[in-house]
Design a protein around this motif. Sequence first.
Motif, mmCIF file in Angstrom:
data_model
loop_
_atom_site.group_PDB
_atom_site.id
_atom_site.type_symbol
_atom_site.label_atom_id
_atom_site.label_comp_id
_atom_site.label_asym_id
_atom_site.label_seq_id
_atom_site.Cartn_x
_atom_site.Cartn_y
_atom_site.Cartn_z
ATOM 1 N N ALA A 90 -8.154 18.796 -23.001
ATOM 2 C CA ALA A 90 -6.239 18.304 -22.812
ATOM 3 C C ALA A 90 -5.123 18.866 -23.100
ATOM 4 N N MET A 91 -5.838 18.673 -24.596
ATOM 5 C CA MET A 91 -4.424 19.103 -25.231
ATOM 6 C C MET A 91 -4.036 20.539 -25.975
ATOM 7 N N ALA A 92 -5.530 21.413 -25.589
ATOM 8 C CA ALA A 92 -5.576 22.761 -25.617
ATOM 9 C C ALA A 92 -4.481 22.933 -23.964
ATOM 10 N N ALA A 93 -4.462 22.275 -22.922
ATOM 11 C CA ALA A 93 -3.866 22.674 -21.531
ATOM 12 C C ALA A 93 -2.122 22.168 -22.302
ATOM 13 N N GLY A 94 -2.253 21.497 -23.001
ATOM 14 C CA GLY A 94 -0.571 20.603 -23.422
ATOM 15 C C GLY A 94 -0.140 20.025 -22.300
ATOM 16 N N ALA A 95 0.356 19.622 -23.016
ATOM 17 C CA ALA A 95 1.157 18.208 -22.254
ATOM 18 C C ALA A 95 2.159 18.650 -20.442
ATOM 19 N N PRO A 96 1.718 17.938 -19.676
ATOM 20 C CA PRO A 96 2.325 18.555 -18.192
ATOM 21 C C PRO A 96 3.892 18.032 -18.742
ATOM 22 N N ASP A 97 5.171 19.024 -17.809
ATOM 23 C CA ASP A 97 6.342 18.661 -17.503
ATOM 24 C C ASP A 97 6.300 17.708 -16.759
ATOM 25 N N GLN A 98 7.429 16.387 -16.827
ATOM 26 C CA GLN A 98 7.484 15.330 -16.216
ATOM 27 C C GLN A 98 9.789 15.398 -15.464
ATOM 28 N N SER A 99 9.885 15.897 -14.786
ATOM 29 C CA SER A 99 11.151 15.418 -14.592
ATOM 30 C C SER A 99 11.714 14.677 -14.420
ATOM 31 N N GLU A 100 12.878 14.512 -14.446
ATOM 32 C CA GLU A 100 13.765 12.742 -14.399
ATOM 33 C C GLU A 100 14.269 12.515 -13.247
ATOM 34 N N THR A 101 14.161 13.391 -12.834
ATOM 35 C CA THR A 101 14.442 12.981 -10.593
ATOM 36 C C THR A 101 13.602 12.157 -10.577
ATOM 37 N N PRO A 102 12.551 12.023 -10.591
ATOM 38 C CA PRO A 102 11.883 10.862 -9.040
ATOM 39 C C PRO A 102 12.107 9.596 -10.221
ATOM 40 N N PHE A 103 12.299 9.377 -11.667
ATOM 41 C CA PHE A 103 12.805 8.421 -12.722
ATOM 42 C C PHE A 103 14.346 7.604 -12.647
#
Length: 247
Positions: free
Chosen positions: A147-160
């Motif tokens: 998981a760390m090698a893949a990197g954190a996925p991006d999450q837009s603030e829009t749905p929040f």
Amino acid sequence: MAETFVLIPGAGGSGWYWHRLVEELDRRGCEAVAVTLPADDDSAGLVEYADAVIEAIDGRTGLVLVAQSMGGFTAPLVCERVPVDLLVLLNAMVPAPGESPGEWWANTGHTQARAEQAARDGRSLAEEDLVADVFFHDVPPEVTAAAMAAGAPDQSETPFTRPWPLPAWPDVPTRFLQGRDDRFFPLEFQRRIARARLGIDVDEMPGGHLVALSRPTELADRLGAYLAFTVDRASIRDGFTQGHPIF
């Protein structure tokens, strides 16, 4: 009857989160669809997340939706648009009508609940790393490394920022499965939310917030038991419908 598990991820929207569970369900002869959400798209909100789930379903029937964490905001929208036999909330957020995911934290008292649980456990939130100590604390090292090698996925603030659009919870059988070792959404906190917002009790199992990565075998067993119960209940219902009660 209910033969396809549709797996909806939480924030970050990565279908990879489910890969260990998919292997376990496949081993049991169950079809599993791991959905990837458009989490990095600033034009996508909760409705668009539901669109992505329905596209992944691709006309399948006999559905069990499994919604992880923030996926609890998306799954009910899917239930309003396609027939679903069972909805399983897994360490999930439960929305109230008109509430945005961004408002959920303060409305539910999440920060205080998390701090109180940390104190009971003898942990210090100030000294904890959110990723390593809260999310991945019980995930096997090799899975964490991947998981760390893949990197954190991006999450837009829009749905929040967008309110949950349904006037009420959909009319679909719902179970709530919670990892008793979840440091992000503590068990007692989730019990309170499930009772207040859904009127149901929480089923618990070992594991933290990312239980599909930490305990896929046990999770597949629990989902299989839910599926068997759903099928048995339908058989009883159909027996009465046909005038032949079966006991």
